[in-house]
Design an enzyme around this catalytic site. Sequence first.
Site, PDB file in Angstrom:
ATOM      1  N   GLU A  12       0.835  -1.191   0.000  1.00 48.48           N
ATOM      2  CA  GLU A  12       0.000   0.000   0.000  1.00 48.48           C
ATOM      3  C   GLU A  12       0.874   1.246   0.000  1.00 48.48           C
ATOM      4  O   GLU A  12       1.964   1.257   0.578  1.00 48.48           O
ATOM      5  CB  GLU A  12      -0.919  -0.001   1.225  1.00 48.48           C
ATOM      6  CG  GLU A  12      -1.967  -1.099   1.138  1.00 48.48           C
ATOM      7  CD  GLU A  12      -2.878  -1.186   2.355  1.00 48.48           C
ATOM      8  OE1 GLU A  12      -4.070  -1.416   2.157  1.00 48.48           O
ATOM      9  OE2 GLU A  12      -2.410  -1.039   3.492  1.00 48.48           O
ATOM     10  N   CYS A  48       3.468   8.447   1.478  1.00 50.29           N
ATOM     11  CA  CYS A  48       4.033   7.449   2.396  1.00 50.29           C
ATOM     12  C   CYS A  48       4.243   6.161   1.604  1.00 50.29           C
ATOM     13  O   CYS A  48       3.303   5.580   1.070  1.00 50.29           O
ATOM     14  CB  CYS A  48       3.049   7.251   3.546  1.00 50.29           C
ATOM     15  SG  CYS A  48       3.589   6.021   4.723  1.00 50.29           S
ATOM     16  N   CYS A 100       6.716  -7.350   7.090  1.00 46.49           N
ATOM     17  CA  CYS A 100       7.854  -6.858   7.870  1.00 46.49           C
ATOM     18  C   CYS A 100       8.374  -8.011   8.723  1.00 46.49           C
ATOM     19  O   CYS A 100       7.579  -8.798   9.242  1.00 46.49           O
ATOM     20  CB  CYS A 100       7.385  -5.705   8.774  1.00 46.49           C
ATOM     21  SG  CYS A 100       8.729  -4.850   9.617  1.00 46.49           S
ATOM     22  N   CYS A 142       6.670  -5.487  15.936  1.00 42.89           N
ATOM     23  CA  CYS A 142       6.261  -4.492  16.921  1.00 42.89           C
ATOM     24  C   CYS A 142       4.804  -4.772  17.275  1.00 42.89           C
ATOM     25  O   CYS A 142       3.970  -4.943  16.385  1.00 42.89           O
ATOM     26  CB  CYS A 142       6.435  -3.087  16.364  1.00 42.89           C
ATOM     27  SG  CYS A 142       8.110  -2.801  15.784  1.00 42.89           S
ATOM     28  N   CYS A 182       1.727  -2.684  15.900  1.00 39.70           N
ATOM     29  CA  CYS A 182       1.684  -2.381  14.471  1.00 39.70           C
ATOM     30  C   CYS A 182       0.995  -3.487  13.688  1.00 39.70           C
ATOM     31  O   CYS A 182       1.340  -4.664  13.812  1.00 39.70           O
ATOM     32  CB  CYS A 182       3.106  -2.180  13.951  1.00 39.70           C
ATOM     33  SG  CYS A 182       3.177  -1.931  12.167  1.00 39.70           S
ATOM     34  N   CYS A 216      -1.022   5.496  10.214  1.00 36.56           N
ATOM     35  CA  CYS A 216       0.207   4.815  10.649  1.00 36.56           C
ATOM     36  C   CYS A 216      -0.122   3.483  11.299  1.00 36.56           C
ATOM     37  O   CYS A 216      -0.967   3.417  12.186  1.00 36.56           O
ATOM     38  CB  CYS A 216       0.940   5.620  11.722  1.00 36.56           C
ATOM     39  SG  CYS A 216       1.482   7.210  11.201  1.00 36.56           S
TER      40      CYS A 216
HETATM   41  N1  SAH Z   1       9.238   0.131   9.896  1.00 38.49           N
HETATM   42  C1  SAH Z   1       9.507   1.515   9.976  1.00 38.49           C
HETATM   43  C2  SAH Z   1       8.635   2.285   9.053  1.00 38.49           C
HETATM   44  C3  SAH Z   1       7.151   2.264   9.409  1.00 38.49           C
HETATM   45  S1  SAH Z   1       6.768   3.870   9.868  1.00 38.49           S
HETATM   46  C4  SAH Z   1       9.396   1.967  11.404  1.00 38.49           C
HETATM   47  O1  SAH Z   1       8.903   1.199  12.203  1.00 38.49           O
HETATM   48  O2  SAH Z   1       9.836   3.056  11.700  1.00 38.49           O
HETATM   49  C5  SAH Z   1       5.250   3.817  10.571  1.00 38.49           C
HETATM   50  C6  SAH Z   1       5.222   4.525  11.909  1.00 38.49           C
HETATM   51  O3  SAH Z   1       3.970   4.269  12.526  1.00 38.49           O
HETATM   52  C7  SAH Z   1       6.272   3.969  12.857  1.00 38.49           C
HETATM   53  O4  SAH Z   1       6.737   4.952  13.728  1.00 38.49           O
HETATM   54  C8  SAH Z   1       5.473   2.960  13.621  1.00 38.49           C
HETATM   55  O5  SAH Z   1       6.096   2.618  14.816  1.00 38.49           O
HETATM   56  C9  SAH Z   1       4.179   3.690  13.801  1.00 38.49           C
HETATM   57  N2  SAH Z   1       3.062   2.814  14.112  1.00 38.49           N
HETATM   58  C10 SAH Z   1       2.962   1.494  13.876  1.00 38.49           C
HETATM   59  N3  SAH Z   1       1.765   1.044  14.284  1.00 38.49           N
HETATM   60  C11 SAH Z   1       1.091   2.098  14.772  1.00 38.49           C
HETATM   61  C12 SAH Z   1      -0.225   2.270  15.286  1.00 38.49           C
HETATM   62  N4  SAH Z   1      -1.068   1.253  15.359  1.00 38.49           N
HETATM   63  N5  SAH Z   1      -0.602   3.501  15.680  1.00 38.49           N
HETATM   64  C13 SAH Z   1       0.243   4.544  15.556  1.00 38.49           C
HETATM   65  N6  SAH Z   1       1.480   4.444  15.042  1.00 38.49           N
HETATM   66  C14 SAH Z   1       1.911   3.245  14.652  1.00 38.49           C
HETATM   67 FE1  SF4 Z   2       7.758  -3.290  11.006  1.00 38.00          FE
HETATM   68 FE2  SF4 Z   2       5.571  -2.064  11.927  1.00 38.00          FE
HETATM   69 FE3  SF4 Z   2       7.680  -2.393  13.510  1.00 38.00          FE
HETATM   70 FE4  SF4 Z   2       7.816  -0.644  11.498  1.00 38.00          FE
HETATM   71  S1  SF4 Z   2       6.474  -0.517  13.267  1.00 38.00           S
HETATM   72  S2  SF4 Z   2       9.360  -2.159  12.075  1.00 38.00           S
HETATM   73  S3  SF4 Z   2       6.554  -1.715   9.946  1.00 38.00           S
HETATM   74  S4  SF4 Z   2       6.425  -4.041  12.633  1.00 38.00           S
END
Ligand code: SAH
Ligand code: SF4
Length: 382
Positions: free
Chosen positions: A107, A120, A127, A131, A134, A358
């Site tokens: 996406e 974005c 991935c 996390c 996420c 995000c």
């Molecule tokens: N993998 C990279 C790029 C993804 S960026 C990273 O983790 O930095 C997307 C951003 O959204 C990251 O800061 C991630 O931690 C944050 N994010 C992930 N899940 C989220 C959620 N459910 N609500 C708000 N932010 C979230």
């Molecule tokens: Fe991967 Fe989501 Fe963690 Fe970013 S925030 S490293 S996309 S699992």
Amino acid sequence: MNVMRPLDADAAGRTNLSGLSRDELKEALRGIGVPEAQLRMRAQQLWHWIYNRGVTDFDAMTNVSKDMRAALAGACEIRRPEVTVAQISEDGTRKWLIRLDDGNEVEAVFIPEEDRGTLCVSSQVGCTLTCRFCHTGTQRLVRNLTAAEIVGQVLIARDALGEWPSPADGRLLSNIVLMGMGEPLYNFDNVKAAMKIVMDAEGISLSRRRITLSTSGVVPMMQRCGDEIGVNLAVSLHAVRDEVRSRIMPINNKYPLAELLGACASYPGASNARRITFEYAMLKGVNDSLDDAKELVRLLRDYDIPAKVNLIPFNPWPGTEFECSDWETIRAFSEHVFNAGISAPIRMPRGRDIMAACGQLKSASEKARTADLMRAGAGAAT
Ligand code: SAH
Ligand code: SF4
């Protein structure tokens, strides 16, 4: 050394020129018999048509001879990855579901604001990191995107916005964030190659100052990111104590806070004019106390990092164990950090109604698969 990868070809054997570097374009031209002495000039012409003008039809290339256009059309094509769903949110945010040639999906999201528009971009299908907050993290890694597939997302957005040729200023698509699906520093070479194409002054021509790469904290690659790509850095921090961070971001076991913040302090090009962004998703009862805010300020001061903090109200997704912090809590956290002299805006979620915010991205095919599994599981349990 320049390592060439085999160029992609479609079923009819045509090489797709979309997303190729200058050297790869030369190689494609060599493949159709363009004389060595002309390669540079011809590649330059193609480059301009593909990345400045956005054309996909060789016949539009008016400064290329008819014979040459016919030869190109016979052996090559200029094709974007396929958009299978295009959605527009109530707030103007757009999301494209993109099907890659092998059927995998990613996406890309475009967020228009008053004075800019941010695309974005995804860097991986799924991935490897998990996390806990996420949505993408619940999908296992399928594969890295190629440079062409990363550039393809930018071309698709520019097509949809009708933004060809590249305007000098007043652009709709003015910024790029590598904040979609995947961990960009685990796909360094392709992300770097893609950003070189996007930044090239004779093509899409987006300045490195308008590109931000977000990492979950892949410490060994951060220095190279600054040295070799030169884009702004964002770091997904989300917690200020190792115990909490490791619980919600397992990568912290490998690269704990001290190492991560040390790497941030020495990020090439970071300065008060070019700060490092720390992303911080507000998770109710997990990382949102005033003590956490104080510790955040202390850490950023101790490590002397030119920083700004983006507070992201947690975006929920089906099945998550977390809740978003209360509004008052988020405001108090923001105020504390702000009063310490560090900018800490609260990022208003965009595109939540189309699951474009995000951490909400996940391929629809994967969603369908999960739904199938859940149905199968439910069936087995009854
Ligand atoms: N993998 C990279 C790029 C993804 S960026 C990273 O983790 O930095 C997307 C951003 O959204 C990251 O800061 C991630 O931690 C944050 N994010 C992930 N899940 C989220 C959620 N459910 N609500 C708000 N932010 C979230
Ligand atoms: Fe991967 Fe989501 Fe963690 Fe970013 S925030 S490293 S996309 S699992």
